[in-house]
Scaffold this active site. Structure first.
Site, PDB file in Angstrom:
ATOM      1  N   ASP A 142     -13.024 114.375 100.216  1.00 53.52           N
ATOM      2  CA  ASP A 142     -13.171 114.537 101.817  1.00 53.52           C
ATOM      3  C   ASP A 142     -11.956 115.001 102.035  1.00 53.52           C
ATOM      4  O   ASP A 142     -11.094 114.594 102.490  1.00 53.52           O
ATOM      5  CB  ASP A 142     -13.683 113.096 102.483  1.00 53.52           C
ATOM      6  N   ASP A 150     -24.675 112.640 103.748  1.00 53.75           N
ATOM      7  CA  ASP A 150     -23.302 111.922 103.902  1.00 53.75           C
ATOM      8  C   ASP A 150     -23.137 111.386 105.050  1.00 53.75           C
ATOM      9  O   ASP A 150     -23.113 111.958 106.248  1.00 53.75           O
ATOM     10  CB  ASP A 150     -22.146 112.978 103.642  1.00 53.75           C
TER      11      ASP A 150
END
Length: 227
Positions: free
Chosen positions: A37, A179
């Site tokens: 991320d 996600d």
């Protein structure tokens, strides 16, 4: 839908001082790939992994890396993350005014291009770039932090993207990823809506029985929801 179920960890909950060991442990636990991320403190209110950090971890496992670029300048940063060892780059539709060009450029770098949608962004935003990607990510939280609650109303958007892929004959070649807030209580709803790639962070690291149990449990729930 013929694409396989994949369980993919976010490394946000990992011990940043031991990232090489952490990705090795994730591979040993049976994950299909590792997602990084990447946050720039501008597009999202957090700051995480630069390309050098990812490159340092690359030799510690053999599963593929993907970078989820939650950044305002994906075009300027993409090449560095490819060179760091990420075989797929996910860019946000909201950050790329010339999204078609951005995705095409990533493919030209030898990586696979993918596109992400924030919760408030409609599925129609990616309608004309599906031929350039091998994955669409529907965010089920607002990006920027781990540990957030799953936004169940996004399942309608997941289903809408799945229908778009089906209509274009892309279900054999394009994955649909979700996600945010994915865990034992939410994974089945996401899969029933049409997702096949499931990002999990907190649910993996907080499992009292360890990473391997967490991965296998999530995979079993996801595959059961598809039956």
């Amino acid at each position: 839908m013929t694409r396989p179920i994949q369980i993919v960890p976010s490394v946000l909950p990992a011990d940043f001082a031991r990232l090489g060991d952490e990705v090795a442990a994730l591979e040993a636990a049976g994950v299909d790939l590792v997602q990084w991320d990447v946050m720039d403190g501008q597009f999202v209110p957090n700051l995480t992994f630069g390309p050098d950090v990812i490159a340092a971890a690359r030799s510690h496992c053999s599963v593929p890396f993907e970078a989820h670029l939650m950044v305002l300048t994906p075009d300027a940063m993409a090449q560095q993350y490819v060179e760091a060892g990420c075989s797929r780059l996910i860019v946000h539709a909201e950050t790329a005014p010339h999204l078609h060009r951005t995705l095409d450029n990533i493919n030209g770098m030898g990586a696979r291009a993918a596109v992400a949608l924030n919760p408030a962004t409609p599925a129609s935003a990616i309608e004309h770039v599906l031929d350039l990607v091998d994955l669409v990510l529907v965010m089920t939280v607002n990006p920027g932090f781990g540990g957030q609650a799953y936004i169940a109303t996004m399942e309608r958007k997941i289903a809408e993207v799945r229908a778009m892929l089906d209509e274009r004959g892309l279900s054999d070649s394009v994955d649909l990823e979700v996600d945010g807030g994915i865990g034992p209580a939410t994974i089945e709803g996401a899969v029933r809506a049409g997702a096949n790639v499931l990002i999990a962070g907190s649910a993996l690291y907080k499992d009292p029985d360890g990473l391997e149990h967490a991965v296998s449990h999530l995979r079993s729930l996801a595959e059961g929801a598809r039956a």
